[in-house]
Scaffold this motif. Sequence first.
Motif, PDB file in Angstrom:
ATOM      1  N   VAL A 111      67.285  44.878   1.387  1.00 26.18           N
ATOM      2  CA  VAL A 111      66.831  46.087   0.711  1.00 26.18           C
ATOM      3  C   VAL A 111      66.502  47.119   1.784  1.00 26.18           C
ATOM      4  N   GLU A 112      67.060  48.329   1.662  1.00 24.48           N
ATOM      5  CA  GLU A 112      66.688  49.378   2.617  1.00 24.48           C
ATOM      6  C   GLU A 112      65.708  50.339   1.958  1.00 24.48           C
ATOM      7  N   ALA A 113      64.609  50.591   2.662  1.00 24.11           N
ATOM      8  CA  ALA A 113      63.611  51.555   2.184  1.00 24.11           C
ATOM      9  C   ALA A 113      64.005  52.948   2.640  1.00 24.11           C
TER      10      ALA A 113
ATOM     11  N   VAL B 160      63.924  48.835   7.346  1.00 22.66           N
ATOM     12  CA  VAL B 160      63.139  50.068   7.447  1.00 22.66           C
ATOM     13  C   VAL B 160      63.707  50.942   8.564  1.00 22.66           C
ATOM     14  N   ASN B 161      63.903  52.227   8.265  1.00 19.28           N
ATOM     15  CA  ASN B 161      64.413  53.155   9.281  1.00 19.28           C
ATOM     16  C   ASN B 161      63.299  53.558  10.244  1.00 19.28           C
ATOM     17  N   VAL B 162      63.647  53.595  11.516  1.00 20.61           N
ATOM     18  CA  VAL B 162      62.675  53.973  12.545  1.00 20.61           C
ATOM     19  C   VAL B 162      63.261  55.141  13.333  1.00 20.61           C
TER      20      VAL B 162
ATOM     21  N   LEU C 173      64.477  46.412  11.502  1.00 20.47           N
ATOM     22  CA  LEU C 173      64.264  47.816  11.855  1.00 20.47           C
ATOM     23  C   LEU C 173      65.611  48.449  12.130  1.00 20.47           C
ATOM     24  N   GLU C 174      65.890  49.574  11.462  1.00 17.59           N
ATOM     25  CA  GLU C 174      67.170  50.263  11.644  1.00 17.59           C
ATOM     26  C   GLU C 174      66.992  51.428  12.614  1.00 17.59           C
ATOM     27  N   LEU C 175      67.718  51.355  13.709  1.00 14.47           N
ATOM     28  CA  LEU C 175      67.654  52.393  14.746  1.00 14.47           C
ATOM     29  C   LEU C 175      69.054  52.916  14.969  1.00 14.47           C
TER      30      LEU C 175
ATOM     31  N   ILE D 158      71.674  48.378  14.342  1.00 16.47           N
ATOM     32  CA  ILE D 158      72.142  49.672  14.835  1.00 16.47           C
ATOM     33  C   ILE D 158      72.661  50.436  13.635  1.00 16.47           C
ATOM     34  N   ASP D 159      72.008  51.549  13.350  1.00 16.92           N
ATOM     35  CA  ASP D 159      72.374  52.370  12.189  1.00 16.92           C
ATOM     36  C   ASP D 159      73.472  53.348  12.584  1.00 16.92           C
ATOM     37  N   ASP D 160      74.275  53.775  11.604  1.00 19.09           N
ATOM     38  CA  ASP D 160      75.303  54.802  11.823  1.00 19.09           C
ATOM     39  C   ASP D 160      76.229  54.412  12.973  1.00 19.09           C
TER      40      ASP D 160
ATOM     41  N   MET E  54      74.996  45.408  12.718  1.00 17.62           N
ATOM     42  CA  MET E  54      75.651  46.692  12.938  1.00 17.62           C
ATOM     43  C   MET E  54      75.933  47.319  11.588  1.00 17.62           C
ATOM     44  N   LYS E  55      75.455  48.544  11.391  1.00 16.99           N
ATOM     45  CA  LYS E  55      75.753  49.238  10.137  1.00 16.99           C
ATOM     46  C   LYS E  55      76.851  50.252  10.392  1.00 16.99           C
ATOM     47  N   ILE E  56      78.000  50.006   9.774  1.00 16.17           N
ATOM     48  CA  ILE E  56      79.148  50.895   9.982  1.00 16.17           C
ATOM     49  C   ILE E  56      78.915  52.196   9.232  1.00 16.17           C
TER      50      ILE E  56
ATOM     51  N   ALA F  77      78.596  47.594   5.798  1.00 13.28           N
ATOM     52  CA  ALA F  77      79.326  48.851   5.623  1.00 13.28           C
ATOM     53  C   ALA F  77      78.479  49.766   4.739  1.00 13.28           C
ATOM     54  N   GLU F  78      78.306  50.998   5.183  1.00 12.03           N
ATOM     55  CA  GLU F  78      77.469  51.945   4.446  1.00 12.03           C
ATOM     56  C   GLU F  78      78.309  52.899   3.617  1.00 12.03           C
ATOM     57  N   GLY F  79      77.738  53.388   2.534  1.00 10.06           N
ATOM     58  CA  GLY F  79      78.342  54.493   1.795  1.00 10.06           C
ATOM     59  C   GLY F  79      79.578  54.113   0.990  1.00 10.06           C
TER      60      GLY F  79
END
Length: 276
Positions: free
Chosen positions: A57-59, A116-118, A148-150, A178-180, A199-201, A234-236
């Motif tokens: 779950v992403e906040a 959680v995004n940081v 933690l998403e950075l 690793i975000d984005d 890794m978040k694509i 994979a995002e989006g």
Amino acid sequence: AKEGGRNTYQFFRKEMRGRNTKLQDKEEQLLEALARQQFVLFYQAQINLESGAITGVEALIRWRHPERGLLLPESFIQDAEDCGAIVAIGRWVLLEACNQAQAWLDEGLIFNMMAVNVSAHQFANNDFLENVQSVLQQSGWTPNRLELELNESVLLKNIASATITLHALRSIGVKIAIDDFGTGCSSMIYLKQLAVDTMKIDRSFVHDISSSEDDILVRAIIGIGKGFRHRIIAEGVETAEQLAILRDIDCSTAQGYYLNRPMIAEEFADFLKAGV
Ligand code: C2E
Ligand code: CA
Ligand code: CA
Ligand code: CA
């Protein structure tokens, strides 16, 4: 006369603050919003593409602005970062997300990770590690179920100190994403050096996956991630076609409007109860 005196005082105060007035005003507004509990977290599920299970779950923060309505992070996070209010806001996000995760667990709802995004400023803050530990203690949430998403640029801004912080986080069991991924113009060499788990694509790759050579890129990113034994998200994902291609190229996990939209906590709890 009293009123006039105060206005005069405020006038001079503003004049003296000079160029930073705008940032200081922003800081005041953001901290006031925090004190008045105007920030709220929405939640979006991360779905395992094989089983359909909700793995994480992403906040995602929102601001219920009394005049402007519900504001997305794009309209205030950069300001919060620039004026420094992000440190206090980020602390609140972390605690709120972990409290919520623990509450859902106590209700018997099933998911694994709370992500959680940081922000850069927050990550670089001296108290960050201590803050993470105290949040885990306060909420009771298990460290290895906090991710933690950075984003790349945050990790690469100061790779030496980032490495130290990441190892410290890892030693208490916290996961790092690793975000984005793929959006920074960075060397891949850092992947070897940084202790990350996921890794978040970035969604820009996913967006074009069916219409261009981007599936070559996504395939390559997935290959690299698998080589490092990273979890890949994979995002989006917005269409059935994108989802089918991601499945086809063995992407394990995905997030996106096609699967589910970010929801308020109550709605997300129902979503978890339904088990997708
Ligand atoms: P992000 O971390 O990359 O988060 C994913 C963003 O994509 C979210 O936007 C999410 O609502 C949106 N999204 C999800 N699925 C889809 C889709 O299928 N299509 C499209 N076009 N978008 C999708 P949101 O919530 O507006 O957040 C934007 C950014 O703000 C986040 O990007 C993150 O960088 C930042 N952010 C959000 N919450 C926080 C927070 O609590 N702290 C910090 N420091 N940053 C945050
Ligand atoms: Ca994120
Ligand atoms: Ca992202
Ligand atoms: Ca982002």
